[in-house]
Design a protein around this motif. Sequence first.
Motif, PDB file in Angstrom:
ATOM      1  N   TYR A 162      -3.038  -0.322   5.475  1.00 36.14           N
ATOM      2  CA  TYR A 162      -3.078   1.113   5.226  1.00 36.14           C
ATOM      3  C   TYR A 162      -2.471   1.885   6.387  1.00 36.14           C
ATOM      4  N   ALA A 163      -2.831   1.522   7.610  1.00 33.87           N
ATOM      5  CA  ALA A 163      -2.223   2.148   8.776  1.00 33.87           C
ATOM      6  C   ALA A 163      -0.736   1.839   8.834  1.00 33.87           C
ATOM      7  N   ALA A 164      -0.385   0.587   8.507  1.00 38.11           N
ATOM      8  CA  ALA A 164       1.017   0.154   8.582  1.00 38.11           C
ATOM      9  C   ALA A 164       1.870   0.720   7.464  1.00 38.11           C
ATOM     10  N   SER A 165       1.222   1.282   6.424  1.00 35.58           N
ATOM     11  CA  SER A 165       1.997   1.864   5.317  1.00 35.58           C
ATOM     12  C   SER A 165       2.564   3.233   5.658  1.00 35.58           C
ATOM     13  N   GLY A 166       2.146   3.795   6.802  1.00 32.59           N
ATOM     14  CA  GLY A 166       2.598   5.135   7.168  1.00 32.59           C
ATOM     15  C   GLY A 166       4.104   5.335   7.128  1.00 32.59           C
ATOM     16  N   PRO A 167       4.921   4.447   7.738  1.00 28.31           N
ATOM     17  CA  PRO A 167       6.372   4.659   7.692  1.00 28.31           C
ATOM     18  C   PRO A 167       6.948   4.677   6.273  1.00 28.31           C
ATOM     19  N   ALA A 168       6.382   3.895   5.339  1.00 27.28           N
ATOM     20  CA  ALA A 168       6.871   3.918   3.958  1.00 27.28           C
ATOM     21  C   ALA A 168       6.570   5.260   3.310  1.00 27.28           C
ATOM     22  N   ARG A 169       5.349   5.733   3.484  1.00 28.36           N
ATOM     23  CA  ARG A 169       4.986   7.048   2.949  1.00 28.36           C
ATOM     24  C   ARG A 169       5.852   8.141   3.563  1.00 28.36           C
ATOM     25  N   HIS A 170       6.032   8.056   4.882  1.00 29.65           N
ATOM     26  CA  HIS A 170       6.797   9.068   5.602  1.00 29.65           C
ATOM     27  C   HIS A 170       8.255   9.066   5.134  1.00 29.65           C
ATOM     28  N   PHE A 171       8.831   7.875   4.973  1.00 28.80           N
ATOM     29  CA  PHE A 171      10.193   7.762   4.452  1.00 28.80           C
ATOM     30  C   PHE A 171      10.322   8.472   3.110  1.00 28.80           C
ATOM     31  N   PHE A 172       9.386   8.208   2.210  1.00 26.11           N
ATOM     32  CA  PHE A 172       9.472   8.798   0.875  1.00 26.11           C
ATOM     33  C   PHE A 172       9.379  10.319   0.936  1.00 26.11           C
ATOM     34  N   TYR A 173       8.478  10.837   1.746  1.00 27.78           N
ATOM     35  CA  TYR A 173       8.369  12.293   1.869  1.00 27.78           C
ATOM     36  C   TYR A 173       9.670  12.887   2.407  1.00 27.78           C
ATOM     37  N   GLU A 226       0.821  -1.211   0.000  1.00 30.45           N
ATOM     38  CA  GLU A 226       0.000   0.000   0.000  1.00 30.45           C
ATOM     39  C   GLU A 226       0.857   1.264   0.000  1.00 30.45           C
ATOM     40  N   GLY A 227       1.985   1.224   0.706  1.00 29.90           N
ATOM     41  CA  GLY A 227       2.877   2.379   0.699  1.00 29.90           C
ATOM     42  C   GLY A 227       3.434   2.658  -0.681  1.00 29.90           C
ATOM     43  N   THR A 228       3.804   1.608  -1.406  1.00 31.38           N
ATOM     44  CA  THR A 228       4.315   1.776  -2.768  1.00 31.38           C
ATOM     45  C   THR A 228       3.252   2.385  -3.668  1.00 31.38           C
ATOM     46  N   ALA A 229       2.007   1.912  -3.549  1.00 34.30           N
ATOM     47  CA  ALA A 229       0.930   2.454  -4.375  1.00 34.30           C
ATOM     48  C   ALA A 229       0.719   3.938  -4.092  1.00 34.30           C
ATOM     49  N   ASP A 230       0.820   4.346  -2.830  1.00 35.78           N
ATOM     50  CA  ASP A 230       0.691   5.763  -2.502  1.00 35.78           C
ATOM     51  C   ASP A 230       1.886   6.566  -3.009  1.00 35.78           C
ATOM     52  N   ILE A 231       3.078   6.016  -2.874  1.00 33.31           N
ATOM     53  CA  ILE A 231       4.296   6.708  -3.306  1.00 33.31           C
ATOM     54  C   ILE A 231       4.260   6.978  -4.803  1.00 33.31           C
ATOM     55  N   LEU A 232       4.027   5.947  -5.594  1.00 35.96           N
ATOM     56  CA  LEU A 232       4.071   6.115  -7.041  1.00 35.96           C
ATOM     57  C   LEU A 232       2.802   6.773  -7.568  1.00 35.96           C
ATOM     58  N   GLY A 233       1.674   6.594  -6.870  1.00 36.84           N
ATOM     59  CA  GLY A 233       0.469   7.336  -7.237  1.00 36.84           C
ATOM     60  C   GLY A 233       0.658   8.832  -7.048  1.00 36.84           C
ATOM     61  N   THR A 234       1.334   9.218  -5.975  1.00 39.43           N
ATOM     62  CA  THR A 234       1.664  10.624  -5.753  1.00 39.43           C
ATOM     63  C   THR A 234       2.582  11.140  -6.853  1.00 39.43           C
ATOM     64  N   ARG A 276      -5.214  10.363   3.452  1.00 42.21           N
ATOM     65  CA  ARG A 276      -3.888   9.920   3.878  1.00 42.21           C
ATOM     66  C   ARG A 276      -2.860  10.988   3.536  1.00 42.21           C
ATOM     67  N   ARG A 277      -1.883  11.139   4.425  1.00 42.90           N
ATOM     68  CA  ARG A 277      -0.803  12.105   4.250  1.00 42.90           C
ATOM     69  C   ARG A 277       0.511  11.358   4.177  1.00 42.90           C
ATOM     70  N   MET A 278       1.485  12.000   3.542  1.00 41.72           N
ATOM     71  CA  MET A 278       2.813  11.419   3.467  1.00 41.72           C
ATOM     72  C   MET A 278       3.792  12.115   4.406  1.00 41.72           C
ATOM     73  N   ASP A 279       3.581  13.388   4.674  1.00 38.93           N
ATOM     74  CA  ASP A 279       4.520  14.133   5.504  1.00 38.93           C
ATOM     75  C   ASP A 279       4.390  13.781   6.979  1.00 38.93           C
ATOM     76  N   HIS A 280       3.177  13.508   7.425  1.00 37.00           N
ATOM     77  CA  HIS A 280       2.897  13.243   8.837  1.00 37.00           C
ATOM     78  C   HIS A 280       1.716  12.272   8.872  1.00 37.00           C
ATOM     79  N   PRO A 281       1.945  11.015   8.571  1.00 40.28           N
ATOM     80  CA  PRO A 281       0.847  10.063   8.346  1.00 40.28           C
ATOM     81  C   PRO A 281      -0.177   9.977   9.471  1.00 40.28           C
ATOM     82  N   SER A 282       0.239  10.107  10.717  1.00 45.45           N
ATOM     83  CA  SER A 282      -0.691   9.905  11.832  1.00 45.45           C
ATOM     84  C   SER A 282      -1.771  10.974  11.913  1.00 45.45           C
ATOM     85  N   LEU A 283      -1.632  12.064  11.158  1.00 47.32           N
ATOM     86  CA  LEU A 283      -2.650  13.103  11.180  1.00 47.32           C
ATOM     87  C   LEU A 283      -3.975  12.626  10.606  1.00 47.32           C
ATOM     88  N   ASP A 284      -3.988  11.479   9.948  1.00 46.31           N
ATOM     89  CA  ASP A 284      -5.275  10.942   9.485  1.00 46.31           C
ATOM     90  C   ASP A 284      -6.006  10.206  10.606  1.00 46.31           C
TER      91      ASP A 284
END
Length: 387
Positions: A289-300, A228-236, A264-272
């Motif tokens: 989806y919840a567990a994808s937060g660190p991947a999104r956060h890493f990419f940001y 899920e993190g990859t899908a958010d990263i490349l979708g962004t 969902r946010r990438m800069d600060h995922p827990s804000l959702d």
Amino acid sequence: MTHPASSPNPPRTRLAVLLGTVAVMTVTAATAPATAATPAAAALTAQDTATVSVTDARAGTGTGTGTGHSQHSGTVPLTSYFNGTAYQLRDTTRGNQRTLDAMNQTTGGTLFTDPDNDWGGTGTPANRQSAGVDAHYAAAVTWDFYKNVLGRNGIRGDGTGVTSRVHYGNNQPNAFWDPACACVNYGDDPATGQTLATLDIAGHELTHGVIAATAALTHSGEPGALNEGTADILGTAVEFFADSTTDVGDYLIGERVFTGATVRRMDHPSLDGHSRDYWSPDIGTLDPYAASGPARHFFYLLTEGSGPKEINKISYDSPTYDGSKLLGIGQDKAVRIWYRALSLYMTSTTNYARARTATLRATADLYGPAGVEYGRVAAAWTAVNVR
């Protein structure tokens, strides 16, 4: 994973449960009747679905460039196909991609057609074509992103296009990739009538097809989080690549359809109110989806760095686990690193620790082990507590 659309009225609670992959669903040739919104709609024939040579539409048949009025991206160009009597939302220049009206059903679909190659009316949900415009345009942008930026020939890497279906089900605020038919399905938000075929959601769902054809990350535990993190990263990245003045690139997922804490946010995922900012030993027990937060956060963090900043008129303030202050390397490099790691070094069981190793290997391949990029990749992982 059970798809939320299995319920006739899935709860409109958060985007986390609305942008997933699903169990097999077979899409058949069009069986639904044409409507006034698609006056020349016709069932697909073997000739229609075959890849055809590109010719000048004015000579009788072939590709043409139409004008689309979308719900989310403004007025956009559309590659269509003229079959001698009507224009079809079929793109023979991109692997014969096509866009169907699912007619508010969950099987079948009718190919969108139009007599004058001007699609979508005023670009509102009142015109059924407008959702098709969003999906057809987003599929083309995603194809171009993968080909022009990453050298990938189609979602599955085989030069074959995808089928997009809009108006899936009855007012279901849902979108999903179906690997059985290499197609993506978009419902309509019951609150607004808007299609879910935004640039970032389309990029997210089509990226699930890329994941399936490369690392084949599973859908549970830490591999599911990375899926899920990859899908958010490349979708962004798709949304930024589109460079739309209407749907401007940002680090939010689905913000044009959903609002507030559901996004969902990438800069600060827990804000959702749902996602994790950092890795912890129990993260594999959470929903993906919840567990994808660190991947999104890493990419940001790798892309933009930490701390407060404004990007395209949106304010971000990204924290770090260890209080470190990070500088980014830019989205172009971060995207190339993540995609190389996904396509060469990740497997179906890759967890966060192995994702760190995979991205460091990819960084060394692209920029050298002594480059500044290598150090910043390592620092960004540490900043989300992956060591």
